[in-house]
Design a protein around this motif. Structure first.
Motif, mmCIF file in Angstrom:
data_model
loop_
_atom_site.group_PDB
_atom_site.id
_atom_site.type_symbol
_atom_site.label_atom_id
_atom_site.label_comp_id
_atom_site.label_asym_id
_atom_site.label_seq_id
_atom_site.Cartn_x
_atom_site.Cartn_y
_atom_site.Cartn_z
ATOM 1 N N ILE A 59 57.408 39.364 37.399
ATOM 2 C CA ILE A 59 57.083 40.512 38.243
ATOM 3 C C ILE A 59 56.344 39.991 39.474
ATOM 4 C CG2 ILE A 59 54.962 41.041 36.952
ATOM 5 C CD1 ILE A 59 55.655 44.071 37.578
ATOM 6 N N ARG A 60 56.761 40.486 40.623
ATOM 7 C CA ARG A 60 56.187 40.024 41.891
ATOM 8 C C ARG A 60 55.455 41.180 42.545
ATOM 9 N NH1 ARG A 60 60.405 37.579 45.510
ATOM 10 N NH2 ARG A 60 58.716 36.260 46.210
ATOM 11 N N LEU A 61 54.174 40.971 42.857
ATOM 12 C CA LEU A 61 53.382 41.995 43.515
ATOM 13 C C LEU A 61 52.355 41.377 44.435
ATOM 14 C CD1 LEU A 61 51.083 43.663 40.842
ATOM 15 C CD2 LEU A 61 52.328 41.602 40.446
ATOM 16 N N SER A 62 51.833 42.204 45.338
ATOM 17 C CA SER A 62 50.897 41.713 46.345
ATOM 18 C C SER A 62 49.463 41.732 45.833
ATOM 19 C CB SER A 62 50.994 42.576 47.606
ATOM 20 O OG SER A 62 50.428 43.848 47.359
ATOM 21 N N GLN A 63 48.604 41.052 46.571
ATOM 22 C CA GLN A 63 47.177 41.072 46.272
ATOM 23 C C GLN A 63 46.638 42.495 46.369
ATOM 24 O OE1 GLN A 63 45.716 38.302 45.113
ATOM 25 N NE2 GLN A 63 43.962 39.591 44.644
ATOM 26 N N GLU A 64 47.161 43.269 47.307
ATOM 27 C CA GLU A 64 46.753 44.672 47.452
ATOM 28 C C GLU A 64 47.106 45.480 46.204
ATOM 29 O OE1 GLU A 64 47.935 48.561 50.128
ATOM 30 O OE2 GLU A 64 48.155 46.581 51.040
ATOM 31 N N HIS A 65 48.281 45.244 45.631
ATOM 32 C CA HIS A 65 48.662 45.934 44.397
ATOM 33 C C HIS A 65 47.704 45.573 43.264
ATOM 34 C CE1 HIS A 65 52.964 45.857 46.163
ATOM 35 N NE2 HIS A 65 52.463 47.074 46.332
ATOM 36 N N LEU A 66 47.412 44.285 43.143
ATOM 37 C CA LEU A 66 46.488 43.833 42.101
ATOM 38 C C LEU A 66 45.107 44.464 42.277
ATOM 39 C CD1 LEU A 66 47.503 40.074 41.991
ATOM 40 C CD2 LEU A 66 47.954 41.798 40.226
ATOM 41 N N ALA A 106 54.847 37.465 27.107
ATOM 42 C CA ALA A 106 54.149 37.334 28.382
ATOM 43 C C ALA A 106 55.168 37.267 29.504
ATOM 44 C CB ALA A 106 53.275 36.076 28.373
ATOM 45 N N GLU A 107 54.837 37.894 30.614
ATOM 46 C CA GLU A 107 55.708 37.919 31.781
ATOM 47 C C GLU A 107 54.947 37.294 32.952
ATOM 48 O OE1 GLU A 107 58.575 41.240 33.694
ATOM 49 O OE2 GLU A 107 56.490 41.860 33.495
ATOM 50 N N ALA A 108 55.577 36.359 33.631
ATOM 51 C CA ALA A 108 54.926 35.695 34.754
ATOM 52 C C ALA A 108 54.656 36.693 35.882
ATOM 53 C CB ALA A 108 55.803 34.561 35.267
ATOM 54 N N ILE A 109 53.496 36.536 36.507
ATOM 55 C CA ILE A 109 53.122 37.334 37.680
ATOM 56 C C ILE A 109 53.147 36.409 38.874
ATOM 57 C CG2 ILE A 109 51.271 38.635 38.810
ATOM 58 C CD1 ILE A 109 50.271 39.434 36.020
ATOM 59 N N GLU A 110 53.872 36.819 39.912
ATOM 60 C CA GLU A 110 53.888 36.047 41.149
ATOM 61 C C GLU A 110 53.294 36.895 42.255
ATOM 62 O OE1 GLU A 110 57.129 34.376 44.266
ATOM 63 O OE2 GLU A 110 57.439 33.806 42.169
ATOM 64 N N ASN A 111 52.351 36.312 42.954
ATOM 65 C CA ASN A 111 51.698 36.987 44.064
ATOM 66 C C ASN A 111 52.563 36.873 45.306
ATOM 67 O OD1 ASN A 111 49.421 38.461 44.634
ATOM 68 N ND2 ASN A 111 48.020 36.767 44.265
ATOM 69 N N ILE A 112 52.889 37.992 45.921
ATOM 70 C CA ILE A 112 53.632 37.970 47.176
ATOM 71 C C ILE A 112 52.722 38.446 48.287
ATOM 72 C CG2 ILE A 112 55.917 38.201 46.174
ATOM 73 C CD1 ILE A 112 55.810 41.190 46.761
ATOM 74 N N ILE A 113 53.039 38.052 49.485
ATOM 75 C CA ILE A 113 52.191 38.421 50.629
ATOM 76 C C ILE A 113 52.662 39.724 51.218
ATOM 77 C CG2 ILE A 113 51.452 37.720 52.922
ATOM 78 C CD1 ILE A 113 51.717 34.827 51.918
#
Length: 152
Positions: free
Chosen positions: A2-9, A145-152
């Motif tokens: 799952i890819r999400l931004s720092q703002e989402h986190l 577990a599902e990998a988390i990737e930070n996107i900009i």
């Protein structure tokens, strides 16, 4: 993945801290492509756990158990699904917090999880958001577990 931004986190963490010591919850909107699940919007929702919600689940669950349970009102899920569809988005996951517990799914989380969704859990220790993990169900209805990737 799952890819999400720092703002989402940050939205997830802030919502989790604001509802402590109760569990928070919310909906994750986005889409799936060859890179995995791409988050477009994180929508905090009210924890609608109450006596009526508890009646839908077996066992000793009470309205006071918002500290260990969460529910998103069906009308909120339906409205979000419709609004997302209008924007070519889908519900791709749910997030919630575990107050004073690790970010590991509970048996209740597993029993009521839906195949294909990501389940992001944030641990909130003494009111402060910490560990954040994502999980998804495998073909045997077990969380992996599902990998988390930070996107900009």
């Amino acid at each position: 993945m799952i890819r999400l931004s720092q703002e989402h986190l940050q939205t997830i963490r802030t919502h989790a801290e604001s509802t402590y010591p109760d569990e928070c919850c919310g909906i994750i909107l986005g889409y799936v492509d060859t890179e995995g699940k791409i988050v477009v919007e994180v929508m905090p929702t009210e924890n609608a756990w109450n006596t009526e919600a508890a009646a839908e689940f077996p066992g000793k669950r009470t309205a006071e158990s918002k500290r260990r349970q969460y529910a998103i009102a069906p009308e909120v899920m339906l409205r979000t699904q419709r609004e997302g569809r209008d924007r070519s988005l889908n519900i791709i996951g749910i997030f919630h917090s575990h107050p004073d517990h690790p970010a590991i799914p509970s048996e209740c989380d597993r029993l009521y999880a839906w195949q294909g969704y990501s389940y992001i859990i944030v641990s909130v220790q003494n009111g402060k958001a910490g560990e954040l993990e994502s999980w998804s169900l495998d073909d045997h209805h077990q969380f992996q577990a599902e990998a988390i990737e930070n996107i900009i």
